[in-house]
Structure formats: structure tokens, C-alpha cells
Design a protein around this motif. Structure first.
Motif, PDB file in Angstrom:
ATOM      1  N   ALA A   1       0.835  -1.205   0.000  1.00 33.13           N
ATOM      2  CA  ALA A   1       0.000   0.000   0.000  1.00 33.13           C
ATOM      3  C   ALA A   1       0.865   1.249   0.000  1.00 33.13           C
ATOM      4  O   ALA A   1       0.546   2.248  -0.660  1.00 33.13           O
ATOM      5  CB  ALA A   1      -0.927  -0.005   1.218  1.00 33.13           C
ATOM      6  N   VAL A   2       1.969   1.199   0.736  1.00 31.15           N
ATOM      7  CA  VAL A   2       2.907   2.338   0.765  1.00 31.15           C
ATOM      8  C   VAL A   2       3.537   2.531  -0.607  1.00 31.15           C
ATOM      9  O   VAL A   2       3.611   3.650  -1.128  1.00 31.15           O
ATOM     10  CB  VAL A   2       3.972   2.109   1.845  1.00 31.15           C
ATOM     11  N   ASP A   3       4.000   1.433  -1.216  1.00 28.15           N
ATOM     12  CA  ASP A   3       4.676   1.532  -2.521  1.00 28.15           C
ATOM     13  C   ASP A   3       3.722   2.003  -3.615  1.00 28.15           C
ATOM     14  O   ASP A   3       4.077   2.858  -4.433  1.00 28.15           O
ATOM     15  CB  ASP A   3       5.266   0.166  -2.899  1.00 28.15           C
ATOM     16  N   ILE A   4       2.514   1.446  -3.639  1.00 27.38           N
ATOM     17  CA  ILE A   4       1.580   1.773  -4.715  1.00 27.38           C
ATOM     18  C   ILE A   4       1.047   3.193  -4.560  1.00 27.38           C
ATOM     19  O   ILE A   4       0.950   3.938  -5.541  1.00 27.38           O
ATOM     20  CB  ILE A   4       0.426   0.758  -4.749  1.00 27.38           C
ATOM     21  N   SER A   5       0.714   3.573  -3.327  1.00 31.34           N
ATOM     22  CA  SER A   5       0.113   4.899  -3.118  1.00 31.34           C
ATOM     23  C   SER A   5       1.139   6.014  -3.219  1.00 31.34           C
ATOM     24  O   SER A   5       0.792   7.157  -3.533  1.00 31.34           O
ATOM     25  CB  SER A   5      -0.567   4.967  -1.760  1.00 31.34           C
ATOM     26  N   GLY A   6       2.423   5.682  -2.943  1.00 32.87           N
ATOM     27  CA  GLY A   6       3.448   6.716  -2.943  1.00 32.87           C
ATOM     28  C   GLY A   6       3.510   7.491  -1.640  1.00 32.87           C
ATOM     29  O   GLY A   6       4.370   8.364  -1.475  1.00 32.87           O
ATOM     30  N   TYR A   7       2.604   7.196  -0.686  1.00 33.10           N
ATOM     31  CA  TYR A   7       2.597   7.875   0.605  1.00 33.10           C
ATOM     32  C   TYR A   7       3.415   7.075   1.611  1.00 33.10           C
ATOM     33  O   TYR A   7       3.342   5.835   1.628  1.00 33.10           O
ATOM     34  CB  TYR A   7       1.169   8.020   1.132  1.00 33.10           C
ATOM     35  N   PRO A   8       4.197   7.728   2.473  1.00 34.80           N
ATOM     36  CA  PRO A   8       4.893   6.993   3.533  1.00 34.80           C
ATOM     37  C   PRO A   8       3.895   6.421   4.525  1.00 34.80           C
ATOM     38  O   PRO A   8       2.737   6.860   4.603  1.00 34.80           O
ATOM     39  CB  PRO A   8       5.790   8.063   4.178  1.00 34.80           C
ATOM     40  N   GLU A   9       4.338   5.435   5.286  1.00 33.49           N
ATOM     41  CA  GLU A   9       3.434   4.752   6.215  1.00 33.49           C
ATOM     42  C   GLU A   9       2.810   5.716   7.220  1.00 33.49           C
ATOM     43  O   GLU A   9       1.625   5.605   7.532  1.00 33.49           O
ATOM     44  CB  GLU A   9       4.191   3.652   6.960  1.00 33.49           C
ATOM     45  N   GLU A  10       3.607   6.678   7.713  1.00 31.45           N
ATOM     46  CA  GLU A  10       3.066   7.605   8.707  1.00 31.45           C
ATOM     47  C   GLU A  10       1.994   8.520   8.121  1.00 31.45           C
ATOM     48  O   GLU A  10       1.182   9.091   8.853  1.00 31.45           O
ATOM     49  CB  GLU A  10       4.179   8.452   9.326  1.00 31.45           C
ATOM     50  N   ALA A  11       1.993   8.675   6.782  1.00 34.35           N
ATOM     51  CA  ALA A  11       0.961   9.499   6.142  1.00 34.35           C
ATOM     52  C   ALA A  11      -0.311   8.703   5.868  1.00 34.35           C
ATOM     53  O   ALA A  11      -1.321   9.282   5.457  1.00 34.35           O
ATOM     54  CB  ALA A  11       1.488  10.080   4.837  1.00 34.35           C
ATOM     55  N   LEU A  12      -0.260   7.381   6.100  1.00 34.54           N
ATOM     56  CA  LEU A  12      -1.435   6.535   5.914  1.00 34.54           C
ATOM     57  C   LEU A  12      -2.037   6.105   7.248  1.00 34.54           C
ATOM     58  O   LEU A  12      -3.251   6.205   7.451  1.00 34.54           O
ATOM     59  CB  LEU A  12      -1.077   5.286   5.104  1.00 34.54           C
ATOM     60  N   MET A  13      -1.180   5.649   8.182  1.00 33.51           N
ATOM     61  CA  MET A  13      -1.677   5.113   9.439  1.00 33.51           C
ATOM     62  C   MET A  13      -2.380   6.192  10.266  1.00 33.51           C
ATOM     63  O   MET A  13      -1.885   7.316  10.414  1.00 33.51           O
ATOM     64  CB  MET A  13      -0.525   4.504  10.243  1.00 33.51           C
ATOM     65  N   ASN A  14      -3.554   5.811  10.787  1.00 35.25           N
ATOM     66  CA  ASN A  14      -4.360   6.686  11.646  1.00 35.25           C
ATOM     67  C   ASN A  14      -4.769   7.984  10.940  1.00 35.25           C
ATOM     68  O   ASN A  14      -5.003   9.001  11.598  1.00 35.25           O
ATOM     69  CB  ASN A  14      -3.610   7.004  12.945  1.00 35.25           C
TER      70      ASN A  14
END
Length: 567
Positions: A247-260
């Protein structure tokens, strides 16, 4: 003259004797009473406090006897109560659910209840009283380290040893002082063995269950992280609670920008779709990465079970189908090009002969001196239109691969060198249109291709930009590398390409230019050449407005020299 003796009176003698006996008895009673009073810790009776007559009337012996009788009755009652209490304690001692034993300072067992025997004593050993506790309970020759009885004897305080295992059971063993010597030294201890087997087994079962769930959780985490598809878990409030690396690789967003974070932040199109109550199933949507790159994603969603009254969470999976779509479009385009190529070859072959005849007769008629000016003008139009039709047929032949030499050869080509060779061919037209051409050429590895085909691609792409600009503008031709691929980009500052046209500009005969501006085959020919070389070509918006055509070709080893300049 001697006195005459008086005659004796027998009654008087008896009275005198009785008085003497009473005096002796009174003295005896006084002495014994004082002795008892002394034993009882009371001061002896004085004669001036209590004369003999009053002492006899008071009868102290009788009083003391009555007192002793009362004390004896009280003692007998206490003895009975103590015996009852002793019996009750012995019953409790023998029937309690914990093992109890009394141990002296020599570590000998003085007393042991039945539960202690069941828990710690081998059934084959009937005699344990007077034997060492370490021999009976621990099968040792001497007290071991950690012995609670040893600690209690040494410190005078209770001691505890946890999780003692014997006879396939677990115990907590506690010792506490039971009796002390006159100097306060502990002479006996009570040892209590508490069976915690059920608790221990429950703890072990819970630990095993926890380990099992931990292993399953790790397995699930490994499966989730090994998925090539992106995975998101969204709670009922629409907040992302779980994401994997894909999900991080495909979206291009870092994990901290996705979680919560709310789903609508990184995936607004997907959140909007879910807000309508629809459950995506292979639904395609456009996703923009933080770097501004647009990717085409395909998403699926499933509801997570939830208790009644609670909101519904979702598990969302998605994958990047950008490359897949491009390949499908290229395959479709290739099939369409092949079909149109076959049709074009047949049409061109059928039209070439009559057009050649029309053009030949038109040229012969023009040479006739008897023609009027109007007739000659009309013949010129016939010849011009015939030549234009012939040009279109030649383009059809080129598109159908019949105009190119069948014996073309592929070799290691320097794309930068081919660009530098092709641009001068367009200089006159560029100057006429007042279009500035910028070159930004970076060192490149060679490309395996036919040099003539690459030159045709470069010329067609630049011509496409010139026709899009019309008059006064700028075209930038740049090269670069991306991993093992060689990139060629031709960008212009013209009106750009609308999204509805972007997917069709490589189709044969499709053109957005005015009538008479091109045949609509230039980009189709480029797409065919690039596809044959194992590359790709796509259209995008230029960074400073206009359109950009990006060509990607597989490269070999690194070589080439940078070149920057303007023509």
C-alpha cells in the motif's frame, strides 16, 4: 507450818486442756492461713488486725477452700473449652485443603496433616514423623538453597517459594514461625503447601493460547506484508488502522501518512465511492501520488463483521494497473494497426496505378499549347491533388511496413547522435514558424534499433509539436535514463492534449489538427516502431503547459556525452 494441798478439780483440768488445744489449733490455722496468703502473694494476717476469736469465727480455711473449689471449676471449664478448641483445630488441621506440617529446628517433621501427605509424601512411605523434611518432601540429604524453613529459622520471618513441582503438581510453599524459645529464637515453624496445579495449568494453557494467537498474528502479518496488492483496514470512522508495504509503494505515501489518517486524505476518489454505500469490486479509479504522478488503480472492498449497533469497517485491497492498462492499450493498438496496415496496403496497391495514370495524363495535357488559361489551371489542380493523394498512399505504405526496406538492420545506436543529426533537417521549418528548439541531452547507453527508424521517430515527434504550436513557441527535446531504460521526451508549449484525445492520438488517421495539416499517421508510425523495439510511448501534460510525448526504450551499457544548447 506447811500449807495444806488443795484438792484437784477434774472439770477445771479439762477446760484448761481444751483452752490449750484451741490455742494450738488457732495458731495452726493462723499459720496455715498466712502460708496460703503468702503463696497467693498476700500479706500475712497480724494479731492486732484479727484476733484469735474473730479468726475462728471468720473460718478462713473454709473461705480459701471455697475459693479453690471455684478456681477448680473455672479451670475445668477452661480445660474443656481448650480441649474443644484443640479438637476443632486438629479437625481443621487434618481436613483443610492445604498441606500443613510442623517442623522443628533440626528440620524434623513433628506433625503432618493428610493433605500434606497426599501432596508431598510418597504413598509408599507411612512413617514421616521424626524424619527430616528435606528427606521426606524433597528427597535430599540436606536442606537445599531456597528452603523456606531454613530462611524462617534464620530470619524469624515468613518465607515463600513459588512454583515447586512434585508428583506432576505445582505448589507454593510458605513457612512461618510457630514456636519460640525463651530468648525469642524460632524453635518450630509451620510449613503450608498450597496446590496451584489448576492455576498453573490454566496459566500454561493461556500462555500456549497466547503463543498460538501470536504465531497466527505473525503469520497473518507475514501474509499481509507479502501481498503484492495494497491492503488497508479502515475503521467505521473511515480512519486507516492497518496498511501493508505494498500500500505504501503503490500509493506513494509513507506509512506515517497513511496510518491513523482519514481515507479521504490519500484516497479521495475511493473515499467518495465508499461514501455512496457502494462496495468496490474491481473498480478502477485514478490516484495521484504526493509527487503528482497519476496512477490507475483497481480496488476491491469487503465489510468487516461488527457487533450489532456498531459501525462497519472495511478491508480494502488495491493494485496498480497503470502498466497493465498501457500494455492492453498497446496490444489493442498493435492489433488495430496490423488490421489497418493490411487494409492500407491493399488500398494503396489498388490506388497507386490509377493515380499514376491520372497524374501522367494531367502532366501531358498541361503541355498542350492549345489550352485556355482556365483549362490549364484546372489541370494544375488535378495534378496537385493527385500528387497529394500519392503522398497519402506513400504514408499508407510506410505505415503498412511495405515502404520500408525489408532488409533493415538493428545495431547499437547513439540516440543523442541521431537527435543531433535529425534536428538540422527541421531547422528551416522551425525558423519559418519562429519556434525555438531546446536540447537537453544526458549521457545514454546505446539502444539496439535501426538508426533510420529512430531518426523517423525523432522527426515525427518534433513535427507533431511544431504542428501543435503553429507559430511562435518552444519545443524541448530531452534525454535521460531510468534504471536500464533510455528516455526521450519531446515537450511543447502548445495547447496541450485533452484527456479524451490522449488515449486516441496514436490511432491511425486520428488527428486534432486542421484539414491539410498532416495525415494522422505520424504518431501511429512512431508507436509501431517503438513497440517493435520493446519500448513504450505515452502522452502527458508538459510541466510548463502544452503536451509531452515520452518514449522509453530498453538500453544497453552506459555511454554517450551530454549536450545542451538551443537551435
Amino acid at each position: 507450818m506447811a500449807a495444806k494441798p488443795q484438792p484437784q478439780d477434774p472439770e477445771a483440768d479439762k477446760l484448761a486442756a481444751l483452752a490449750a488445744d484451741n490455742q494450738r489449733l488457732t495458731a495452726y490455722i493462723r499459720a496455715k492461713t498466712n502460708h496460703l496468703l503468702q503463696i497467693m502473694g498476700t500479706s500475712p494476717l497480724q494479731y492486732d488486725e484479727l484476733d484469735d476469736q474473730t479468726l475462728i469465727e471468720l473460718d478462713p480455711i473454709g473461705i480459701i477452700a471455697d475459693s479453690f473449689s471455684q478456681i477448680l471449676d473455672f479451670l475445668n471449664q477452661n480445660i474443656n473449652e481448650l480441649q474443644q478448641a484443640k479438637d476443632e483445630l486438629e479437625a481443621i488441621f487434618d481436613t483443610t485443603g492445604v498441606g500443613i506440617s510442623i517442623i522443628d529446628r533440626d528440620f524434623n517433621v513433628q506433625r503432618c496433616n493428610e493433605k500434606q501427605r497426599q501432596l508431598l509424601v510418597d504413598p509408599d512411605r507411612p512413617d514421616i514423623i521424626g524424619h527430616s523434611c528435606f528427606e521426606i518432601y524433597c528427597a535430599r540429604d540436606s536442606p537445599g538453597m531456597g528452603c523456606p524453613a531454613m530462611e524462617t529459622f534464620a530470619t524469624g520471618r515468613p518465607a515463600l517459594v513459588r512454583d515447586v513441582k512434585k508428583k506432576n503438581k505445582y505448589f507454593n510453599v510458605i513457612t512461618t514461625p510457630f514456636a519460640k524459645d525463651a530468648d525469642g529464637t524460632v524453635s518450630q515453624v509451620i510449613e503450608v503447601a498450597l496446590d496451584i496445579t489448576d492455576k498453573k495449568q490454566a496459566e500454561l494453557a493461556e500462555q500456549q493460547q497466547r503463543q498460538y494467537y501470536l504465531q497466527e498474528k505473525n503469520k497473518l502479518a507475514t501474509v499481509i506484508e507479502s501481498l503484492s496488492e495494497g491492503l488497508l483496514v479502515v475503521n467505521p470512522e473511515g480512519v486507516i488502522t492497518t496498511c501493508n508495504h505494498a500500500a505504501v509503494d503503490i500509493s506513494g505515501y509513507p506509512e506515517e501518512a497513511l496510518m491513523n489518517q482519514a481515507l479521504a486524505g490519500p484516497f479521495p476518489a475511493l473515499a467518495e465511492l465508499l461514501a455512496t454505500g457502494q462496495e468496490p469490486s474491481g473498480t478502477e479509479f485514478t490516484h495521484r501520488t504526493p509527487a503528482g504522478e497519476e496512477r490507475l488503480l483497481s480496488a476491491d472492498s469487503n465489510r468487516m463483521p461488527a457487533p450489532p449497533g456498531e459501525g462497519v469497517g472495511r478491508v480494502i485491497t488495491f493494485r496498480d494497473i497503470t502498466t497493465e492498462k498501457k500494455k492492453a492499450q498497446m496490444l489493442f493498438r498493435a492489433e488495430k494497426l496490423a488490421a489497418i496496415g493490411q487494409l492500407s496496403a491493399g488500398v494503396a496497391h489498388e490506388l497507386n496505378t490509377p493515380l499514376a495514370s491520372i497524374l501522367g495524363y494531367a502532366r501531358l495535357l498541361i503541355k498542350d499549347d492549345n489550352l485556355t488559361s482556365a483549362q490549364q489551371e484546372r489541370l494544375e489542380i488535378i495534378a496537385e491533388q493527385t500528387r497529394r493523394s500519392s503522398t497519402i498512399i506513400k504514408a499508407l505504405l510506410s505505415f503498412a511496413r511495405e515502404a520500408r526496406q525489408p532488409g533493415r538492420t538493428r545495431q547499437a545506436c547513439d540516440l543523442n547522435g541521431i537527435i543531433e543529426k535529425a534536428i538540422p533537417l527541421l531547422t528551416t521549418d522551425l525558423e519559418k514558424r519562429r519556434i525555438e528548439l531546446e536540447l537537453e541531452l544526458q549521457p545514454l547507453p546505446p539502444v539496439i534499433a535501426d538508426p533510420g527508424e529512430l531518426e523517423q521517430v525523432v522527426i515525427n515527434l518534433v513535427l507533431n509539436g511544431m504542428q501543435a504550436i503553429g507559430q511562435e513557441g518552444r519545443i524541448r527535446v530531452s534525454t535521460s535514463t531510468q534504471e536500464q531504460n533510455v528516455l526521450l521526451q519531446v515537450a511543447d508549449n502548445g495547447p496541450g492534449i485533452t484527456p479524451e484525445h490522449r488515449s486516441r492520438i496514436f490511432d491511425p488517421f486520428y488527428s486534432t489538427k486542421p484539414v491539410g495539416e498532416g495525415t494522422g499517421l505520424g504518431l501511429s508510425i512512431c508507436a509501431g516502431i517503438i513497440g517493435d523495439l520493446g519500448g513504450s510511448i505515452e502522452a502527458a501534460a508538459a510541466r510548463d503547459g502544452g503536451a509531452a510525448l515520452l518514449v522509453s526504450l530498453p538500453g544497453e551499457t552506459s555511454s554517450g556525452a551530454p549536450f545542451q544548447g538551443k537551435i
